[in-house]
Design a protein around this motif. Structure first.
Motif, PDB file in Angstrom:
ATOM      1  N   GLN A   1       0.840  -1.191   0.000  1.00  0.00           N
ATOM      2  CA  GLN A   1       0.000   0.000   0.000  1.00  0.00           C
ATOM      3  C   GLN A   1       0.882   1.251   0.000  1.00  0.00           C
TER       4      GLN A   1
ATOM      5  N   SER B   1      -5.692   2.982  -2.116  1.00  0.00           N
ATOM      6  CA  SER B   1      -4.684   2.716  -1.094  1.00  0.00           C
ATOM      7  C   SER B   1      -3.562   1.801  -1.565  1.00  0.00           C
ATOM      8  N   TYR B   2      -3.801   1.028  -2.614  1.00  0.00           N
ATOM      9  CA  TYR B   2      -2.793   0.059  -3.060  1.00  0.00           C
ATOM     10  C   TYR B   2      -1.777   0.694  -3.994  1.00  0.00           C
TER      11      TYR B   2
END
Length: 297
Positions: free
Chosen positions: A154, A204-205
């Motif tokens: 992330q 988020s990744y």
């Protein structure tokens, strides 16, 4: 009921991956089916070692490799340890079992030349996809992380201050890996391209598809296999071979075994020592070529 409790234990308390939990469950189901065919009145809690030996013989006769059989028995061992711990049984039927002998399976790492050729191909590519794929290869080679670890990285795992990355390994064990300057540059280039995507759904990744979704493991495999198939004739061209390459090249350059163990996220030194076989092979070659006695009649 005990099988269900065991699977929940692996999932919730041991925090094993879904893939690992599924493998344990299938092994138990396979053994349970064999026991039911042998004696429908017998539950797994009443099984003795003689019955387990019969199952092992059945698996051997079915053409299953010793390595695969050992993995299945490992699942049974974990299950009976769980039953012993919870008081469901008072004796482990596998307490004295010895694993079947298997040949040492060495993974052949990529050479430095093969790595340089692939990086040359990747450096010639631009745009989102090109910079993403280059960063994938560089992270595998520069950190030795596992495929699942890379997929689940992330943005918050990146530290610009320390130029390092936090990796969440097996059983939720975290480790911090420093990033080489070249890798950090590739990361910044990728993030710049990433910010230009039209739509990002999994914000988020770190690694995303061109549609802005989190990448998946089979995509990563295809990327690695595709690039290395053009430069290497090795049978296996996977992210895991890049992990082997990372460890082998470090050890060949004199890196401390314990340091490599920490970078790889291994729980024991025995797991890391597998990579020393490749290093020893190179040392033997160097020794044979360089030692004065080798030139004597």
């Amino acid at each position: 009921m005990s099988q269900k409790a065991f699977i929940e234990f692996l999932d919730l308390e041991k925090n094993y991956s879904p893939h690992t939990v599924l493998a344990y469950r299938r092994d138990l189901e396979l053994f349970s089916d064999f026991i039911q065919d042998t004696d429908p009145t017998l539950g797994l809690e009443k099984v003795n070692y003689s019955l387990i030996r019969n199952w092992i013989v059945h698996l051997v006769d079915s053409g299953i490799s010793n390595r695969s059989i050992n993995r299945k028995i490992s699942s049974l061992k974990a299950y009976y340890r769980f039953l012993l711990k919870t008081g469901s049984i008072d004796q482990n039927p596998l307490a004295r079992h010895k694993a079947l002998k298997t040949a040492v399976k060495l993974q052949v790492p990529f050479s430095k030349e093969e790595m340089q050729e692939v990086m040359g191909l990747l450096n010639a590519e631009a745009g989102f996809k090109g910079t993403r794929n280059r960063l994938m290869v560089e992270l595998f080679y520069a950190t030795g992380m596992r495929r699942a670890e890379l997929v689940n990285l992330q943005l918050r795992d990146i530290s610009r201050d320390t130029k390092s990355i936090k990796v969440l390994g097996k059983r939720s064990k975290e480790r911090i890996i420093p990033l080489l300057p070249a890798v950090f540059d590739s990361l910044n280039q990728y993030l710049k391209e990433r910010s230009g995507l039209e739509s990002i759904q999994d914000e988020s990744y770190l690694f995303l598809s061109e549609k802005g979704r989190k990448i998946y493991e089979s995509l990563v495999y295809r990327v690695i296999n595709s690039y290395f198939s053009t430069t290497s004739e090795k049978v296996k061209r996977s992210p895991h071979i890049l992990r082997h390459t990372f460890a082998t090249h470090l050890l060949n350059e004199g890196a401390d075994l314990n340091a490599v163990k920490e970078l790889l996220g291994h729980a024991s030194l025995a797991s890391t020592q597998v990579y020393t076989h490749n290093s020893i092979a190179q040392l033997k070659s160097i020794h044979k070529k360089a030692h004065p006695r080798n030139s004597e009649d």
